[in-house]
Motif scaffolding. Sequence first.
Motif, mmCIF file in Angstrom:
data_model
loop_
_atom_site.group_PDB
_atom_site.id
_atom_site.type_symbol
_atom_site.label_atom_id
_atom_site.label_comp_id
_atom_site.label_asym_id
_atom_site.label_seq_id
_atom_site.Cartn_x
_atom_site.Cartn_y
_atom_site.Cartn_z
ATOM 1 N N ALA A 171 5.757 4.537 22.039
ATOM 2 C CA ALA A 171 6.789 5.543 22.181
ATOM 3 C C ALA A 171 7.932 5.488 21.579
ATOM 4 C CB ALA A 171 7.004 5.552 23.937
ATOM 5 N N GLY A 172 8.549 6.865 21.032
ATOM 6 C CA GLY A 172 9.800 6.899 20.325
ATOM 7 C C GLY A 172 9.510 8.129 19.073
ATOM 8 N N PRO A 173 10.524 8.003 18.421
ATOM 9 C CA PRO A 173 10.615 9.039 17.387
ATOM 10 C C PRO A 173 9.645 8.526 16.231
ATOM 11 C CG PRO A 173 12.498 7.576 17.126
ATOM 12 C CD PRO A 173 11.843 7.209 18.271
ATOM 13 N N VAL A 219 4.809 9.936 20.593
ATOM 14 C CA VAL A 219 5.817 9.685 19.240
ATOM 15 C C VAL A 219 5.934 11.096 18.872
ATOM 16 C CG1 VAL A 219 5.774 8.927 16.946
ATOM 17 C CG2 VAL A 219 4.546 7.536 18.858
ATOM 18 N N ALA A 220 7.130 11.477 18.822
ATOM 19 C CA ALA A 220 7.730 13.025 18.364
ATOM 20 C C ALA A 220 8.495 13.019 17.231
ATOM 21 C CB ALA A 220 8.495 13.442 19.651
ATOM 22 N N TYR A 225 12.748 14.773 19.027
ATOM 23 C CA TYR A 225 12.905 13.558 19.762
ATOM 24 C C TYR A 225 14.338 13.458 20.075
ATOM 25 C CZ TYR A 225 13.087 8.685 21.429
ATOM 26 O OH TYR A 225 13.547 7.396 22.120
ATOM 27 N N LYS A 270 12.124 6.106 26.344
ATOM 28 C CA LYS A 270 11.500 6.660 25.012
ATOM 29 C C LYS A 270 10.266 7.518 25.271
ATOM 30 C CE LYS A 270 13.375 3.219 21.931
ATOM 31 N NZ LYS A 270 12.804 2.085 20.759
ATOM 32 N N ARG A 273 11.267 11.055 26.601
ATOM 33 C CA ARG A 273 12.162 11.631 25.564
ATOM 34 C C ARG A 273 11.101 12.066 24.549
ATOM 35 N NH1 ARG A 273 16.533 7.834 23.321
ATOM 36 N NH2 ARG A 273 17.063 9.724 22.036
ATOM 37 N N ALA A 274 10.134 11.336 24.291
ATOM 38 C CA ALA A 274 8.871 11.765 23.136
ATOM 39 C C ALA A 274 8.033 12.835 23.764
ATOM 40 C CB ALA A 274 8.202 10.412 22.875
ATOM 41 N N TYR A 275 7.821 12.686 25.159
ATOM 42 C CA TYR A 275 6.959 13.959 25.678
ATOM 43 C C TYR A 275 7.910 15.373 25.546
ATOM 44 C CZ TYR A 275 3.724 16.406 28.661
ATOM 45 O OH TYR A 275 2.840 17.336 29.006
#
Length: 505
Positions: A171-173, A219-220, A225, A270, A273-275
């Motif tokens: 999970a994250g950017p 993962v965005a 993100y 994270k 935020r990624a979603y």
Amino acid sequence: MTVYGSPNTLVAPKIIPRSAMPKASNLVILMSDEHNPKIMGASGHPVVKTPNLDALAARGTMFTSAYTTSPVCVPARAAFAVGKYVHQIGYWDNADAYEGAIPSWHHRLRDAGHYTASIGKLHFRGEEGDDYGFNEIQIAMQIIEGKGDLMGLVRNDLPERKLSWKIAKLAGPGETSYTSYDRDITTRAQIWLREEAPKHADKPWVLFVSLVCPHFPLVAPAEFYYQYSAESVKLPKQYAPDERPKHPYLRDYAESFCYDKFFDPEKLSKAIRAYYGLVSFVDDNVGKVLKVLDETGLAANTRVLYTSDHGDNLGARGLWGKSTMYEEVAGVPLIIAGPDIPAGRKIATPANHVDTYPFIMECTGEDRPAMYDGHPGHSLFALAAGEVPDRNVLSEYHGMGSTTGAFMIRHGRYKYVHYAAYAPQLFDLESDPEELRDLAQDPAHAKVLTECRERLYAICDPAEVDARAKKRQAELLALNGGRDAVIKRGDLGFSPPPGYPVVLG
């Protein structure tokens, strides 16, 4: 018969007169994957930015109580193609994919002379020679090896999913094969509308654009993100262990898909935020397709339908992924816009993906008896006009992480969830839209519970359906070497797009 009020009865919709047959037009279907219907500006989310979907809803009709036929990819997509409920067609789980044997709307429209094109995820069987009914298929994601998620065939003594750690760890950017795939799908859709659509002006065409985000990995892309700060993320509802519902169906799922044991506060933030970022990424891609419709002049004679195959728990009740009957998962975004569709209208009357089949037929001018064969759907045109049919919409689940079939119906303000082997659940969505209070054991709601059960049995016999699903799954399990063999094969994590390696673990 007692008739219980629905959210629609709070402000009764004005019936809009409509012609017997809407004007035939082209249709663009935009489907995302795992889009929780609450996570959208048009749904009232206070943080998430979805300007293109919000604008689509503003110029069209949004169904605020829409449901998938099944809260998992393969059955949901098979049912969307065929226009029937899962128990009618028998594609039960993520190892039992559509192969084209039952006529789909793509088959029927192609046979009637319409051009049908698909770009992106299908999640059908994917074997050579399968005919899904499209004139054209580009970069289709299908199930792995024509077999899919074989571990989902195990319906007792459920195995723990070894790749559950991926949701938290990744999970994250950043960028993934999924964000790259969606960019390619979006680009190809833009090209198709500019270069191919003009070649098919003799009859209305249908373009199916199927994106894979916001499905995990969470993962965005960085630009999306970082639209969401850590401060903008709230703790999911009923997330604390002592707040979580204790229903055995949820226990089964959480112990098999043990995503949450890998989360700490930082990873939780994270992931959410990624979603959110992935939903905004989907919105951006939707906007690019809609912009081409405007720039080419196609918008004047093209309707648009946006939906998702199902939703995502996103940490609520300590659950992640799909497979439950809560609104976050069994609910789906559903928006239609274009000629003859009321603008700025929100319809609370329950709708279902089976209703998209007659809508597609009406859109293309093919609403005639030869196109129907036991289809249970009610036209989205009629629902948008304010009609309230006397029926119950259904979602059902027979797959991974469950030991028993699950069946959900909406009956007015109530949601009833029936389990073949467990006690039911009952929620009053008018007074408790977040589904915090299960009323099934409340004596004051015994009459409602009985009527809901009778309503479900009028649609199908849950025990018979559960037995039929498990019989098919036992046969497939045996064909694939049995329990030990499919567990040794491993967990999928998530299906790779075309051109990317298969990773089992």
